[in-house]
Enzyme design. Structure first.
Site, PDB file in Angstrom:
ATOM      1  N   LYS A 185       0.682  -1.239  -0.022  1.00 46.89           N
ATOM      2  CA  LYS A 185       0.025   0.035   0.110  1.00 46.89           C
ATOM      3  C   LYS A 185       0.856   1.095  -0.009  1.00 46.89           C
ATOM      4  O   LYS A 185       0.482   2.256  -0.208  1.00 46.89           O
ATOM      5  CB  LYS A 185      -0.991   0.097   1.428  1.00 46.89           C
ATOM      6  CG  LYS A 185      -1.730  -1.265   1.425  1.00 46.89           C
ATOM      7  CD  LYS A 185      -2.206  -1.566   2.953  1.00 46.89           C
ATOM      8  CE  LYS A 185      -2.548  -2.837   3.060  1.00 46.89           C
ATOM      9  NZ  LYS A 185      -2.869  -3.117   4.715  1.00 46.89           N
ATOM     10  N   GLY A 186       2.161   1.076   0.323  1.00 51.45           N
ATOM     11  CA  GLY A 186       3.002   2.230   0.600  1.00 51.45           C
ATOM     12  C   GLY A 186       3.239   3.338  -0.729  1.00 51.45           C
ATOM     13  O   GLY A 186       3.558   4.408  -0.231  1.00 51.45           O
ATOM     14  N   GLU A 234       7.299   2.504  -6.396  1.00 49.71           N
ATOM     15  CA  GLU A 234       7.631   1.677  -4.973  1.00 49.71           C
ATOM     16  C   GLU A 234       7.935   2.845  -3.863  1.00 49.71           C
ATOM     17  O   GLU A 234       8.446   4.006  -4.274  1.00 49.71           O
ATOM     18  CB  GLU A 234       9.078   0.876  -5.236  1.00 49.71           C
ATOM     19  CG  GLU A 234       9.589   0.307  -4.060  1.00 49.71           C
ATOM     20  CD  GLU A 234       8.643  -0.709  -3.158  1.00 49.71           C
ATOM     21  OE1 GLU A 234       7.359  -0.174  -2.788  1.00 49.71           O
ATOM     22  OE2 GLU A 234       9.016  -1.678  -2.752  1.00 49.71           O
ATOM     23  N   ASP A 235       7.515   2.526  -2.685  1.00 54.52           N
ATOM     24  CA  ASP A 235       7.654   3.753  -1.656  1.00 54.52           C
ATOM     25  C   ASP A 235       9.414   3.681  -1.207  1.00 54.52           C
ATOM     26  O   ASP A 235       9.874   4.929  -1.218  1.00 54.52           O
ATOM     27  CB  ASP A 235       7.083   3.531  -0.334  1.00 54.52           C
ATOM     28  CG  ASP A 235       7.030   1.956   0.366  1.00 54.52           C
ATOM     29  OD1 ASP A 235       7.945   1.241  -0.321  1.00 54.52           O
ATOM     30  OD2 ASP A 235       6.329   1.837   1.036  1.00 54.52           O
ATOM     31  N   ASP A 281      14.926  -0.887  -0.136  1.00 57.79           N
ATOM     32  CA  ASP A 281      15.655  -1.139   1.113  1.00 57.79           C
ATOM     33  C   ASP A 281      16.745  -2.187   1.027  1.00 57.79           C
ATOM     34  O   ASP A 281      17.850  -1.917   0.467  1.00 57.79           O
ATOM     35  CB  ASP A 281      14.661  -1.548   2.360  1.00 57.79           C
ATOM     36  CG  ASP A 281      15.314  -1.818   3.747  1.00 57.79           C
ATOM     37  OD1 ASP A 281      16.392  -0.856   3.953  1.00 57.79           O
ATOM     38  OD2 ASP A 281      14.920  -2.409   4.449  1.00 57.79           O
ATOM     39  N   LYS A 310      17.361   3.529   0.275  1.00 62.59           N
ATOM     40  CA  LYS A 310      18.335   3.369   1.289  1.00 62.59           C
ATOM     41  C   LYS A 310      19.766   2.550   0.777  1.00 62.59           C
ATOM     42  O   LYS A 310      19.524   1.250   1.293  1.00 62.59           O
ATOM     43  CB  LYS A 310      17.404   2.576   2.616  1.00 62.59           C
ATOM     44  CG  LYS A 310      17.054   3.615   3.507  1.00 62.59           C
ATOM     45  CD  LYS A 310      16.830   2.736   4.796  1.00 62.59           C
ATOM     46  CE  LYS A 310      15.448   2.679   5.357  1.00 62.59           C
ATOM     47  NZ  LYS A 310      15.137   1.902   6.231  1.00 62.59           N
ATOM     48  N   ASP A 369       4.531   3.015   6.438  1.00 65.63           N
ATOM     49  CA  ASP A 369       3.855   2.697   7.857  1.00 65.63           C
ATOM     50  C   ASP A 369       4.777   2.315   8.836  1.00 65.63           C
ATOM     51  O   ASP A 369       5.825   1.796   8.569  1.00 65.63           O
ATOM     52  CB  ASP A 369       2.760   1.842   7.451  1.00 65.63           C
ATOM     53  CG  ASP A 369       3.464   0.250   7.431  1.00 65.63           C
ATOM     54  OD1 ASP A 369       4.078   0.112   6.612  1.00 65.63           O
ATOM     55  OD2 ASP A 369       3.081  -0.474   8.308  1.00 65.63           O
TER      56      ASP A 369
HETATM   57  P1  5GP Z   1      12.972  -4.491   0.605  1.00 63.81           P
HETATM   58  O1  5GP Z   1      12.392  -5.825  -0.199  1.00 63.81           O
HETATM   59  O2  5GP Z   1      13.887  -3.548  -0.256  1.00 63.81           O
HETATM   60  O3  5GP Z   1      14.138  -4.885   1.924  1.00 63.81           O
HETATM   61  O4  5GP Z   1      12.016  -3.856   1.406  1.00 63.81           O
HETATM   62  C1  5GP Z   1      11.060  -2.936   0.665  1.00 63.81           C
HETATM   63  C2  5GP Z   1       9.846  -2.795   1.688  1.00 63.81           C
HETATM   64  O5  5GP Z   1      10.263  -2.733   2.962  1.00 63.81           O
HETATM   65  C3  5GP Z   1       9.348  -1.451   1.392  1.00 63.81           C
HETATM   66  O6  5GP Z   1       8.459  -1.378   0.281  1.00 63.81           O
HETATM   67  C4  5GP Z   1       8.774  -1.018   2.704  1.00 63.81           C
HETATM   68  O7  5GP Z   1       7.169  -1.644   2.886  1.00 63.81           O
HETATM   69  C5  5GP Z   1       9.646  -1.705   4.033  1.00 63.81           C
HETATM   70  N1  5GP Z   1      10.478  -0.724   4.356  1.00 63.81           N
HETATM   71  C6  5GP Z   1      11.856  -0.722   4.116  1.00 63.81           C
HETATM   72  N2  5GP Z   1      12.336   0.289   4.744  1.00 63.81           N
HETATM   73  C7  5GP Z   1      11.405   0.784   5.327  1.00 63.81           C
HETATM   74  C8  5GP Z   1      11.443   1.883   6.395  1.00 63.81           C
HETATM   75  O8  5GP Z   1      12.447   2.526   6.586  1.00 63.81           O
HETATM   76  N3  5GP Z   1      10.164   2.374   6.706  1.00 63.81           N
HETATM   77  C9  5GP Z   1       8.992   1.601   6.345  1.00 63.81           C
HETATM   78  N4  5GP Z   1       7.866   1.991   6.988  1.00 63.81           N
HETATM   79  N5  5GP Z   1       9.067   0.774   5.869  1.00 63.81           N
HETATM   80  C10 5GP Z   1      10.054   0.164   5.143  1.00 63.81           C
END
Ligand code: 5GP
Length: 178
Positions: free
Chosen positions: A43-44, A98-99, A102, A130, A158
């Site tokens: 939802k982000g 995408e929001d 990470d 990030k 969130d």
């Molecule tokens: P990845 O697969 O790149 O590790 O994760 C991406 C998802 O992790 C994002 O779409 C988000 O939902 C969540 N996420 C990663 N870092 C953060 C953060 O700093 N804050 C929040 N609220 N969600 C995060």
């Protein structure tokens, strides 16, 4: 009030709008000879997608997908589809919205999935990046803001399903997640 839980504001609402205008311009130029399908990851990405789309000046289509990533025991992590696309993306140019990127696990899997559905191209626009946390070799083609390794909330992001409605990106007070 919700805002009382915020330790500091990292990116203001005005900064987000200004950056969305720039990204919208760039995307409109880069995709001028096609009709991209923008796929928001629920939802982000919803507030970001809504803001960004206002500044895209070419034809584009809007779709949503929901995935959940889980690491489990696999080192790479995996992704489960919670809501699949309603339409075919065969031979289409896809722009994933995408929001935040990470570790990169989610995007890697989503890109693979979209190519396996026959997309012609798959690029990514992410509000936040990030890079310090990356575990897999993947980057968004369009990035709103690069941020340090802090857990952020607001503008779609969130903590425990809360804070998505904040109009800015901020850092949560420690007492709210400890
Ligand atoms: P990845 O697969 O790149 O590790 O994760 C991406 C998802 O992790 C994002 O779409 C988000 O939902 C969540 N996420 C990663 N870092 C953060 C953060 O700093 N804050 C929040 N609220 N969600 C995060």
């Amino acid at each position: 009030m919700l805002a009382d839980d915020v330790e500091k504001v990292l990116i203001t609402s005005e900064e987000i709008t200004a950056r969305c205008k720039e990204l919208g311009d760039e995307i409109s130029k880069d995709y001028h000879d096609t009709v991209p399908i923008m796929i928001g990851l629920l939802k982000g990405s919803v507030p970001f997608m809504a803001e960004l789309m206002k500044y895209i000046t070419i034809d584009c289509e809007m779709e949503f997908m929901a995935v959940s990533s889980y690491s489990g025991t696999e080192s790479m992590g995996d992704v489960r589809i919670l809501k699949d696309l309603d339409r075919s993306i065969k031979d289409r140019d896809v722009l994933v919205v995408e929001d935040i990127v990470d570790t990169g696990n989610t995007l890697l899997k989503v890109k693979e999935l979209l190519y396996s559905k026959g997309a012609r191209s798959v690029e990514v626009v992410s509000l936040l990046d990030k890079p310090d946390r990356r575990l897999v070799e993947i980057n968004a083609e369009y990035i709103g803001f690069t941020i340090p390794n802090e857990f952020v909330i607001g503008f779609g992001l969130d903590f425990d399903q809360k804070y998505r409605n904040l109009p800015y990106v901020g850092v949560l007070k420690e007492e709210c997640y400890k």
